[in-house]
Design an enzyme around this catalytic site. Structure first.
Site, mmCIF file in Angstrom:
data_model
loop_
_atom_site.group_PDB
_atom_site.id
_atom_site.type_symbol
_atom_site.label_atom_id
_atom_site.label_comp_id
_atom_site.label_asym_id
_atom_site.label_seq_id
_atom_site.Cartn_x
_atom_site.Cartn_y
_atom_site.Cartn_z
ATOM 1 N N TYR A 1 3.537 52.546 16.945
ATOM 2 C CA TYR A 1 4.481 51.738 15.994
ATOM 3 C C TYR A 1 4.314 50.219 15.995
ATOM 4 C CZ TYR A 1 9.344 50.301 15.291
ATOM 5 O OH TYR A 1 10.646 49.613 14.697
ATOM 6 N N GLU B 1 36.456 61.228 24.431
ATOM 7 C CA GLU B 1 35.463 60.233 24.628
ATOM 8 C C GLU B 1 35.537 59.287 25.757
ATOM 9 O OE1 GLU B 1 35.496 57.447 20.781
ATOM 10 O OE2 GLU B 1 35.790 59.499 20.383
ATOM 11 N N CYS C 1 40.101 11.272 40.801
ATOM 12 C CA CYS C 1 39.318 12.533 41.385
ATOM 13 C C CYS C 1 38.432 13.104 40.475
ATOM 14 C CB CYS C 1 40.583 13.421 41.502
ATOM 15 S SG CYS C 1 39.881 14.995 42.162
ATOM 16 N N SER D 1 44.482 48.178 17.860
ATOM 17 C CA SER D 1 44.233 48.573 19.238
ATOM 18 C C SER D 1 45.061 49.843 19.590
ATOM 19 C CB SER D 1 44.640 47.225 20.495
ATOM 20 O OG SER D 1 44.047 46.197 20.002
ATOM 21 N N LYS E 1 35.628 55.612 27.127
ATOM 22 C CA LYS E 1 36.060 54.179 26.386
ATOM 23 C C LYS E 1 35.125 53.147 26.883
ATOM 24 C CE LYS E 1 39.790 50.996 25.891
ATOM 25 N NZ LYS E 1 39.146 49.766 26.437
#
Length: 678
Positions: A50, A122, A442, A96, A124
């Site tokens: 390859y 399935e 500071c 969503s 997540k």
């Protein structure tokens, strides 16, 4: 053809047309081998063959660039460094899933469907959501989720992912197809990447999800190409009319796999809820042994026609649900407690822990929130404690285990002086928050204030990141905002890891920021409790910095979104001579603040002159889009509900703002009625 057959062809004597055909055939062959290796894990040629064929293709294209194949394996090595990412609108909104957190809630979801159903189950994946568009079967572009309405175009980076098909493996591709999935980094690759990052860049990623998301948002795709990212597909978004949609979700996933996409090998088709419970039990126990991180399980109605019948909310499909694993809790030991100083001087105690794995991340620090929480939970140095982490939430110490406490465990006391600048620490009005009084004196506050000043919603100096701010402050090159505009090329190139090009990019970014809007400038100077929305309201009310500087308390509290505490903070800010000096010095170096332009708005009987609050999510509008639309017809859009609010526009999943509106008797408008009023 075999590798030997490719090598045996005397390509250097081929005619131009024959050479192009040879290059195309070689590119197609390598794409097929890449698919067999990265997607199916069934290689039929050696890695060595390859690599040799890949190098041959590179050489041929370098010598004959006019014959470079489109969307070939050559695109996986990365290209030119980008200046930034283009934002583009999704063709179909990226919604969503609603979440459930127990089997009981999952059962409720199942029962509400009121059909005898199969569920496709399935894992997540815990990664970065992506949409990839194909035209006539060829990779066109890729977009991040963003806000669901629009995202960032990250095509060059996504092309480098080895198992992303650059051509669909089908002889009859649809005209257009959008495939959605999750880009992840498996656990072993994450550990290897962090080892490399620690050695070469002295920094690491917190978890695999951050590593995947951070990689995809890099501007140099050649760097991305070296990271072993992987795409797992979970569905489709937009598709043209010629796409033949399968009858079931399970068949859709099989179709995507046949196109060349990797799908989870832990998919399962549950024929009833008992099988759903079995799948949940199995995956909960196998979770730690998976090669990649998952933060839950996804359940989808399998029948596509039934999906259409069940429908959608503005947030997402009603035919699918995400089960989220409970927050992971483990035991650790408090080695020490240190105190960090924030932008406004707030002192936050942080537990330094004996390193422990929580939720796929090695945790050695956890927030203790404030001294009152420490006392309430009775946490001491040396204690064994329970540490919790869920998703991207900062790890926290949940409780101590006093039954294991050693005799030398030390109680935690709030210091009287700042650990950074030694200024006095004060507690105003007996609140939980203690603050350093050092202000600009500071270094910790200075650093955080300057980070805020350059941030995207403030002055938007995007090339001046947090790490560079820390370097510049440590080198005494900047202390106040105006110092940023005095930086020069020699100072920047003198810093570690700052080459000429990076330094010039920073200077260009600084120059670009010299004409901020008044709202951005007010937000940038960092008045306590004054956020982006409040800054916008103040800018629109006063119209100029001069008027804002002269603001009186009585006038301030009449402005929507400005309460008494915020008004007091504004007055106190302008009474501080150092703050005035800093702002005046900033203006003296030529910064031109752009005052808001008074716009004649189109009149709308329902909204012109009204104070409006938006809450929830909407099917037909993005939040930003709706805000701009309301402003264009003369409404004042604010972020909180009060007696001054005229109406609340309410979408799905509205929360406390809706409750407060109902308590105050404020008019509530639902999305169904909104279109008629607009």
């Amino acid at each position: 053809m075999t590798p030997n057959e490719f090598f045996s062809i005397k390509y250097h004597i081929l005619a131009k047309a024959e050479l192009k055909a040879y290059i195309d055939k070689l590119a197609d062959y390598l794409s097929q081998q890449s698919y067999l290796y990265h997607t199916l894990d069934k290689p039929i040629i050696s890695d060595s063959d390859y690599d040799k064929l890949f190098r041959l293709l590179q050489d041929l294209v370098n010598d004959n660039p006019q014959f470079k194949p489109i969307n070939s394996v050559l695109d996986r090595v990365g290209g030119e460094v980008l200046a930034g990412f283009e934002t583009i609108k999704h063709k179909k909104k990226m919604t969503s899933l609603a979440n459930v957190f127990s089997l009981e809630e999952l059962r409720d979801f199942y029962d509400k469907i009121e059909y005898d159903i199969e569920l496709e189950c399935e894992p997540k994946m815990d990664g970065l959501a992506i949409s990839i568009f194909y035209k006539n079967g060829k990779f066109d572009y890729a977009v991040t989720r963003g806000d669901g309405i629009q995202g960032e175009k990250v095509s060059e980076n996504v092309k480098t992912i080895r198992n992303v098909p650059l051509k669909l493996n089908t002889s009859n591709p649809p005209e257009e197809l959008e495939v959605r999935g999750e880009i992840i980094l498996d656990k072993q690759s994450f550990l290897s990447l962090n080892e490399y990052m620690q050695t070469h860049e002295n920094k690491t990623f917190a978890n695999p999800r951050n590593a995947a998301a951070g990689s995809i948002r890099m501007l140099d795709s050649k760097v991305v190409a070296k990271r072993p990212l992987k795409l797992y597909s979970y569905g489709i978004g937009y598709f043209s009319k010629d796409f033949v949609y399968p009858e079931t979700q399970f068949e859709l996933m099989q179709l995507l796999q046949s196109f060349g996409f990797t799908i989870s090998d832990n998919m399962f088709l549950a024929k009833n809820f008992s099988e759903v419970e079995e799948y949940h039990h199995k995956m909960s126990h196998q979770r730690a042994d998976l090669a990649y991180d998952i933060d839950g399980l996804v359940f989808k109605v399998n029948n596509i026609k039934l999906q259409d019948t069940i429908g959608y909310t503005a947030r997402g499909p009603k035919w699918a649900i995400a089960y989220k694993f409970p927050a992971e809790e483990v035991e650790s030991e408090v080695l020490n407690v240190e105190f960090q100083v924030g932008r406004t001087g707030a002192i936050t105690p942080v537990a330094r822990l004996k390193p422990v794995a929580v939720g796929g991340v090695i945790v050695s620090n956890a927030t203790l929130h404030n001294i009152n929480e420490i006392k309430r939970k009775d946490i001491r140095v040396g204690d064994r404690v329970i540490v919790r982490r869920a998703g991207d939430v900062i790890p926290e110490v949940v409780k101590s285990l006093p039954q294991y406490r050693k005799s030398d465990a030390q109680m935690v006391e709030m210091p009287t002086n700042c650990p950074v600048c030694d200024s006095k620490i004060e507690n105003v009005n007996d609140q939980a928050i203690y603050r350093c009084t050092g202000g600009w004196h500071c270094q910790a506050q200075t650093t955080e204030r300057l980070k805020h000043f350059v941030s995207r919603k403030a002055m938007d100096i995007d090339k001046l990141g947090a790490k560079l701010i820390e370097q510049l402050v440590a080198a005494n090159l900047i202390k106040y905002p105006a110092d940023i505009y005095k930086l020069n090329f020699e100072q920047l190139t003198g810093l570690e890891r700052m080459a000429a090009k990076s330094s010039q990019n920073v200077l260009d970014s600084i120059t670009k920021s010299k004409e901020p809007s008044l709202a951005r400038f007010i937000f940038a100077i960092g008045i306590k409790d004054i956020g982006e929305v409040s800054s916008d309201a103040l800018a629109n009310h006063f119209g100029s910095l001069e008027s804002f500087r002269d603001a009186k308390f009585e006038e301030l509290i009449e402005i929507n979104d400005i309460g008494e505490i915020m008004a007091n903070n504004i007055v106190s800010f302008w009474h501080d001579s150092l703050n005035i000096k800093i702002v005046e010095e900033f203006l003296a170096i030529g910064i031109k603040i752009q005052n808001p332009v008074k716009v004649e708005h189109a009149y709308n009987e329902s909204f012109t002159g009204k104070t409006v609050v938006i809450t929830g999510s909407f099917e037909n509008y993005g939040r930003t889009e709706l805000t701009q639309l309301l402003k264009s017809i003369g409404a004042k859009v604010t972020s909180s509900v009060s007696k001054k609010t005229d109406m609340v526009i309410c979408g799905d999943n509205a929360g406390s703002k809706l409750t407060k509106a109902q308590e105050l008797g404020v008019e509530v408008i639902l999305e169904d009625n909104l279109k008629d009023l607009l």
